[in-house]
Design an enzyme around this catalytic site. Structure first.
Site, PDB file in Angstrom:
ATOM      1  N   CYS A  79      38.686  44.195  41.551  1.00 37.18           N
ATOM      2  CA  CYS A  79      39.796  43.626  41.844  1.00 37.18           C
ATOM      3  C   CYS A  79      40.316  44.151  43.484  1.00 37.18           C
ATOM      4  O   CYS A  79      39.913  45.287  43.911  1.00 37.18           O
ATOM      5  CB  CYS A  79      41.033  45.050  40.562  1.00 37.18           C
ATOM      6  SG  CYS A  79      42.327  44.709  41.907  1.00 37.18           S
ATOM      7  N   CYS A  82      42.835  47.042  44.214  1.00 35.58           N
ATOM      8  CA  CYS A  82      42.259  47.895  44.285  1.00 35.58           C
ATOM      9  C   CYS A  82      41.978  48.558  45.113  1.00 35.58           C
ATOM     10  O   CYS A  82      41.697  50.054  45.480  1.00 35.58           O
ATOM     11  CB  CYS A  82      41.684  48.112  42.645  1.00 35.58           C
ATOM     12  SG  CYS A  82      42.361  46.845  41.364  1.00 35.58           S
TER      13      CYS A  82
END
Length: 322
Positions: A79, A82
């Site tokens: 991700c 993230c």
């Protein structure tokens, strides 16, 4: 993904007065116990950011949320947002000097926790205060927005629950913890169940949880663990494509619909699983209907009785039955 703001205004509604009083008393008891044992309960700055998994969630998040707000960062290695958000949260955890604890949960390794929190996309940030989960925001939010949300969280925790956070000692050694609590009567069995799950021994985990429940039928952790282990055991040998094809071709076949619902839940499609079985209840009668109803109740246990999706599905089930 654009950040989705979630207001903290609902905290007071979620936090019953009784829960606040109990949380405050527990926090005071924790501090008093640390003082009695001659310790300060201080932690090192590095201990303000922890990695949490399903096995340690109760002790690392739920129990600790009685003494410090726990902010949960749901993330994954693949991700990209993230990778922008997590370093900011980690830096702020140290900067806020113990007013909150940051728990990082890898969603790839902890699918069940992701399902229980209803995470639809990552990064997703929640908080747990006095055992109550609160959504904060989703997406790679800006630092100013994050600070405002954290300030609200800290204020609510202190004013509503009397939770003031952790004492931080800059000179403390990372990993040094206060004296451990005495092991509970079922800790060995629960640890054995967690180890069996980690090893992929679902049968062993089921047996370990059943051993606890044979002595204490209402034990909440064992009930949840058993429901989760049995679900994983049921879907272990499934051919997902075949299961879904049979469910589509045989809408009145109870076994086909139950198998598809199990697969839906493991895949994180909670509403789909519940809706499928409620529709099957509506289409069946007698023993078939009761079989579907019992499986739906088992799936409620997996997700957790306080989850709003469970609450809504219970109402829908009652309408279908009566």
């Amino acid at each position: 993904m654009q950040p989705r703001n979630m207001s903290m205004s609902g905290v007071v509604d979620l936090a019953a007065v009784k829960a606040a009083q109990e949380a405050k008393a527990k926090a005071e008891q924790t501090r008093a116990e640390a003082a009695r044992q001659g310790g300060t309960g201080a932690v090192a700055p590095a201990d303000l950011v922890i990695d949490v998994d399903e096995a340690g969630f109760e002790s690392d998040v739920l129990q600790r949320s009685a003494e410090v707000p726990v902010v949960i960062d749901f993330w994954a290695e693949w991700c990209q947002p993230c990778k922008q958000l997590s370093p900011v949260l980690e830096r702020l955890a140290v900067e806020y000097d113990g007013r909150f604890l940051l728990a990082k949960i890898d969603v790839d390794a902890n699918q069940m926790l992701m399902q229980q929190f209803g995470v639809q996309g990552i990064p997703a940030v929640f908080a747990v205060v006095a055992g109550q989960a609160l959504p904060l925001f989703q997406g790679a939010a800006g630092e100013q927005q994050i600070r405002q949300t954290l300030d609200q969280l800290v204020q609510v925790a202190e004013q509503r629950f009397g939770i003031t956070g952790l004492t931080v000692d800059p000179d403390a050694q990372a990993g040094a913890a206060p004296a451990q609590e005495q092991a509970g009567p079922y800790d060995a069995a629960l640890n054995a169940a967690a180890e069996a799950l980690d090893a992929g021994d679902l049968g062993g985990a089921v047996q370990a949880y059943q051993n606890v429940l044979a002595d204490d039928p209402g034990h909440p952790e064992a009930k949840l663990g058993l429901a989760q282990a049995e679900l994983l055991q049921r879907v272990q040998g499934f051919d997902p494509q075949k299961v879904r094809q049979e469910a589509a071709e045989k809408p009145k076949d109870v076994d086909a619909q139950i198998a598809a619902a199990d697969l839906d839940l493991v895949g994180g499609h909670v509403e789909d699983a519940f809706g499928r079985l409620i529709e099957t209840v509506q289409r069946t009668a007698g023993d078939d209907r009761d079989t579907v109803r019992r499986r739906l109740l088992e799936l409620f246990e997996v997700v957790g009785p306080e989850d709003p999706r469970v609450v809504g599905a219970r109402r829908a089930l009652a309408r279908a039955l009566f």
